[in-house]
Design an enzyme around this catalytic site. Structure first.
Site, PDB file in Angstrom:
ATOM      1  N   SER A 187       1.293   2.498  -2.336  1.00 58.78           N
ATOM      2  CA  SER A 187       0.440   3.676  -2.532  1.00 58.78           C
ATOM      3  C   SER A 187       1.196   4.965  -2.218  1.00 58.78           C
ATOM      4  O   SER A 187       2.162   4.978  -1.456  1.00 58.78           O
ATOM      5  CB  SER A 187      -0.795   3.586  -1.641  1.00 58.78           C
ATOM      6  OG  SER A 187      -1.487   2.386  -1.890  1.00 58.78           O
TER       7      SER A 187
HETATM    8  N1  SAH Z   1      -1.012  -0.822   0.891  1.00 59.86           N
HETATM    9  C1  SAH Z   1      -0.138  -1.371  -0.101  1.00 59.86           C
HETATM   10  C2  SAH Z   1      -0.811  -1.254  -1.444  1.00 59.86           C
HETATM   11  C3  SAH Z   1      -0.830  -2.506  -2.135  1.00 59.86           C
HETATM   12  S1  SAH Z   1      -1.602  -2.455  -3.725  1.00 59.86           S
HETATM   13  C4  SAH Z   1       1.172  -0.636  -0.119  1.00 59.86           C
HETATM   14  O1  SAH Z   1       1.170   0.577   0.120  1.00 59.86           O
HETATM   15  O2  SAH Z   1       2.192  -1.248  -0.427  1.00 59.86           O
HETATM   16  C5  SAH Z   1      -2.859  -3.682  -3.484  1.00 59.86           C
HETATM   17  C6  SAH Z   1      -2.378  -5.045  -3.101  1.00 59.86           C
HETATM   18  O3  SAH Z   1      -3.515  -5.904  -3.093  1.00 59.86           O
HETATM   19  C7  SAH Z   1      -1.375  -5.681  -4.052  1.00 59.86           C
HETATM   20  O4  SAH Z   1      -0.255  -6.068  -3.314  1.00 59.86           O
HETATM   21  C8  SAH Z   1      -2.106  -6.929  -4.593  1.00 59.86           C
HETATM   22  O5  SAH Z   1      -1.260  -8.043  -4.797  1.00 59.86           O
HETATM   23  C9  SAH Z   1      -3.110  -7.193  -3.499  1.00 59.86           C
HETATM   24  N2  SAH Z   1      -4.312  -7.935  -3.905  1.00 59.86           N
HETATM   25  C10 SAH Z   1      -4.942  -7.954  -5.113  1.00 59.86           C
HETATM   26  N3  SAH Z   1      -6.052  -8.712  -5.037  1.00 59.86           N
HETATM   27  C11 SAH Z   1      -6.132  -9.184  -3.765  1.00 59.86           C
HETATM   28  C12 SAH Z   1      -7.051 -10.024  -3.071  1.00 59.86           C
HETATM   29  N4  SAH Z   1      -8.137 -10.541  -3.650  1.00 59.86           N
HETATM   30  N5  SAH Z   1      -6.811 -10.292  -1.759  1.00 59.86           N
HETATM   31  C13 SAH Z   1      -5.709  -9.800  -1.132  1.00 59.86           C
HETATM   32  N6  SAH Z   1      -4.815  -8.993  -1.746  1.00 59.86           N
HETATM   33  C14 SAH Z   1      -5.027  -8.691  -3.037  1.00 59.86           C
END
Ligand code: SAH
Length: 215
Positions: free
Chosen positions: A63
């Site tokens: 993000s």
């Molecule tokens: N805070 C993170 C943002 C990650 S984007 C950063 O700054 O790097 C959202 C993440 O949620 C992705 O890595 C994706 O793989 C994960 N995701 C998607 N669906 C999910 C679920 N049902 N449970 C857990 N993680 C999930």
């Protein structure tokens, strides 16, 4: 090089975080020490302190720094809270929560990202985070209640299962709305009531799961 990175970080904090209204000094301090360039792809290291989301493996994104700061501030952490993070991704937001002295349970559905971010955070010395590789849209009932729940991917609705895992006075923060645009909401649980507030418009990658978007 190290000098360069910390100068870039200071500039990001001054310009893109403080300059855009982030006021929580603990959040600003956390983001001025965490090496974001170690959470992005090697080819993006020089862009790590630009206020933008960047690609990470498995078609996901780290993000934008401003949004990470805004969500972290919205959680109103003082230290010691039990926090459930849904969507570990690169682990950058997780590191911010760790710097804020939270007790963290972080869930990630992608095997690659779960493994990478665990290794990365442990290498950086964050050694008391609990990593769970599974669908986080149902929360983690075995460890509930939580003082805070943070969704770092979008949800069509806030799952009632998650709200029921909040402790009295607990706070949920996350993006809720349509596939291609959401509102960042904060929900505070007080004396059997859920008080909901919209913080801003945003656009996040989806949480795919039982109480998220369909597979
Ligand atoms: N805070 C993170 C943002 C990650 S984007 C950063 O700054 O790097 C959202 C993440 O949620 C992705 O890595 C994706 O793989 C994960 N995701 C998607 N669906 C999910 C679920 N049902 N449970 C857990 N993680 C999930």
């Amino acid at each position: 090089m190290g000098q360069d990175r910390s100068a870039q970080r200071e500039l990001m904090v001054a310009q893109d975080l403080r300059g855009r209204g982030i006021r929580d000094d603990r959040v600003l301090d956390a983001m001025s020490v965490i090496p974001r360039h170690q959470f992005v792809l090697p080819e993006d290291r020089d862009n790590a302190y630009i206020d933008a989301p960047l690609p990470i493996p498995d078609d996901q994104t780290i993000s934008q720094p401003y949004i990470v700061a805004l969500m972290s501030e919205a959680l109103r952490l003082k230290g010691g809270e039990r926090v459930l993070e849904i969507g570990t991704g690169s682990g950058y937001q997780t590191a911010v929560l760790a710097e804020l002295q939270a007790q963290i349970w972080t869930m990630e559905s992608s095997t690659i990202l779960a493994r990478q971010s665990k290794r990365r955070l442990e290498r950086l010395g964050y050694d008391s985070i609990h990593f769970i590789q599974s669908d986080g849209t149902l929360g983690l009932p075995s460890q509930a209640p939580f003082d805070r729940i943070l969704a770092t991917g979008s949800l069509p609705e806030v799952p009632i299962e998650l709200l029921h895992q909040l402790a009295e006075g607990g706070v949920f923060v996350g993006p809720v709305g349509d596939w291609d645009g959401q509102q960042l909401v904060r929900i505070v649980y007080h004396t059997n009531q859920f008080e909901r507030e919209v913080l801003c418009h945003c656009r996040f990658v989806p949480l795919i799961g039982a109480q998220g978007w369909p597979y």
